[in-house]
Design a protein around this motif. Structure first.
Motif, PDB file in Angstrom:
ATOM      1  N   LEU A  97       0.849  -1.192   0.000  1.00 16.54           N
ATOM      2  CA  LEU A  97       0.000   0.000   0.000  1.00 16.54           C
ATOM      3  C   LEU A  97       0.887   1.245   0.000  1.00 16.54           C
ATOM      4  O   LEU A  97       2.030   1.196   0.468  1.00 16.54           O
ATOM      5  N   ILE A 109       1.078  -3.223  -5.995  1.00 11.77           N
ATOM      6  CA  ILE A 109       0.538  -2.142  -5.154  1.00 11.77           C
ATOM      7  C   ILE A 109      -0.987  -2.206  -5.237  1.00 11.77           C
ATOM      8  O   ILE A 109      -1.582  -2.020  -6.292  1.00 11.77           O
ATOM      9  N   GLN A 159      -4.174   4.887 -11.532  1.00 12.16           N
ATOM     10  CA  GLN A 159      -4.484   3.521 -11.956  1.00 12.16           C
ATOM     11  C   GLN A 159      -3.866   3.181 -13.308  1.00 12.16           C
ATOM     12  O   GLN A 159      -3.694   2.022 -13.646  1.00 12.16           O
ATOM     13  N   ALA A 184      -4.206  -1.134  -8.093  1.00 13.31           N
ATOM     14  CA  ALA A 184      -4.444  -0.335  -6.887  1.00 13.31           C
ATOM     15  C   ALA A 184      -5.821   0.309  -6.888  1.00 13.31           C
ATOM     16  O   ALA A 184      -6.284   0.811  -7.908  1.00 13.31           O
TER      17      ALA A 184
END
Ligand SMILES: [Zn+2]
Length: 420
Positions: free
Chosen positions: A93, A153, A190, A196
């Protein structure tokens, strides 16, 4: 397609980006979110499932890599139960806290443990394309340093210094960076980080969330986090949750009017708290004191700085015992305290945490804020009210941004708008 319409569509798509799970699996994850670690018996007690069904669901979650075994818990008389927790290695993250002149970011595992950090000077007056391209590069650098592929991620939490329409994840009429209005931050990230889910919120809301998750706000149900820096804003935690209001701009207290005849604010109105008491107002008043001779020390500082003063100069002058600097800081504290007093009567928090660059101003500011709040609030509202500086510093923002990304990690497959 109109920009707003495109964004709505994107939101629906984006919610499919994090980890999809079945309803039964979500029940286990929810329990784990609350408890951290859990035994099979506890899962069975919470869900009401039989031993066999519990084993089957856990096996499936472990098989998919969502859960891991983490040793044994205390014995309840028999064999010590095996404990499970969410697999922190599931992915990564990012928490990104954007200030007017700086970027702070961290890369964490999905448990929120910080693996990499990055801070850089930045300027939000750049175009959003330029600015967020640089953010993407910095995230990629952190990812490379960690050996993490950009596809790993799973979430990016972003705090931005301006009003955010939370459901769309866009800034609306941001006074500091008008070019960023309606820029699709989520879509932009994105593009580079397709796995993510990107959540965008106001910078003070993420600081409030950070304080609640890892600061003195842990376990506090009702508090206000106020940020005093170039501007003034607040994040509200009510019943243990960040209160964003109907669109997302709850807590924008910097534009409450304290003097109708006051100076023009960057929002266009006159006499807003921010225009009267934040960093630029403090330096403006200090410049006046330097020029009109009421503070020889500020005059000296101004000359040494080539005609300018920074908030830290005013602070330094105050520490040297300069009366004019002290009065300027006290006046700011009093105005902020007067507005907070109204909020205290209205919202009845048990704590107020003060963060942002101006916290370096120390006790004089804090004492005048406290004094004004106590003088103007109802006695019942201040009976157990604590007003303190946040001790988290820049950690509050990035911690909150990661917490926000973590909240949106798991989604139920047939309820794509319900986070687990
Ligand atoms: Zn204003």
């Amino acid at each position: 397609m109109a920009q707003a319409e495109k964004s709505e569509t994107k939101q629906a798509q984006a919610l499919h980006a994090p980890i999809l799970m079945k309803r039964a699996e979500a029940e286990v994850i929810r329990a784990l979110r609350k408890l951290g670690k859990i035994s099979r018996t506890e899962v069975s007690n919470i869900t009401g499932w039989s031993k066999a069904k519990t084993s089957q669901e856990i096996r499936s979650l472990v098989g998919k890599g969502y859960l891991v075994e983490v040793g044994e818990g205390a014995s309840q008389g028999g064999r010590r139960p095996g404990l499970l927790r969410i697999n922190n290695q599931l992915g990564y993250l990012v928490g990104l806290d954007i200030g007017a002149t700086s970027i702070d970011m961290v890369l964490t595992d999905v448990g929120g443990n910080v693996l990499q950090r990055c801070s850089a000077l930045a300027d939000v007056r750049q175009s959003p394309d330029e600015f967020f391209s640089r953010c993407s590069e910095l995230i990629l650098q952190m990812a490379n340093a960690q050996g993490c592929h950009h596809d790993q991620i799973l979430g990016i939490g972003v705090g931005v210094p301006g009003p955010v329409d939370f459901s769309r994840g866009v800034l609306v009429a941001p006074p500091l960076m008008p070019d960023w209005e309606n820029f699709l931050i989520r879509d932009f990230f994105q593009h580079t980080f397709p796995a993510a889910y990107v959540v965008v919120d106001n910078d003070v809301n993420i600081m409030a969330l950070g304080e609640q998750r890892a600061g003195d706000g842990v376990g506090v149900e009702h508090f206000i986090f106020i940020k005093i820096g170039t501007g003034i804003g607040s994040g509200i935690v009510s019943n243990g949750k960040v209160h964003r209001g109907s669109i997302g701009c709850a807590g924008d207290i910097g534009h409450i009017c304290v003097d109708k005849d006051g100076p023009i604010c960057r929002c266009g109105n006159t006499g807003c708290l921010e225009a009267m008491a934040a960093g630029p107002a403090i330096t403006e008043k200090a410049l006046q004191a330097a020029k009109n001779g009421s503070s020889p020390l500020l005059s000296q500082m101004m000359e040494a700085n080539g005609g300018f003063l920074r908030p830290e100069d005013v602070n330094a002058a105050c520490r040297e015992g300069d009366q004019a600097a002290l009065e300027i800081i006290r006046a700011s504290g009093q105005m902020i305290g007067d507005v907070l007093a109204g909020l205290v009567n209205f919202f009845n928090p048990s704590h107020i945490f003060i963060g942002g660059g101006i916290t370096n101003f120390g006790n004089h500011l804090l004492v005048s804020i406290r004094r004004a709040v106590l003088r103007r609030s109802l006695p019942l509202a201040t009976t157990h009210l604590a007003i303190n500086f946040s001790r988290m510093g820049p950690e509050a923002g990035v911690t909150g941004a990661v917490a926000l990304a973590r909240e949106y990690l798991f989604v139920i497959e047939d309820q794509p708008f319900v986070i687990v």
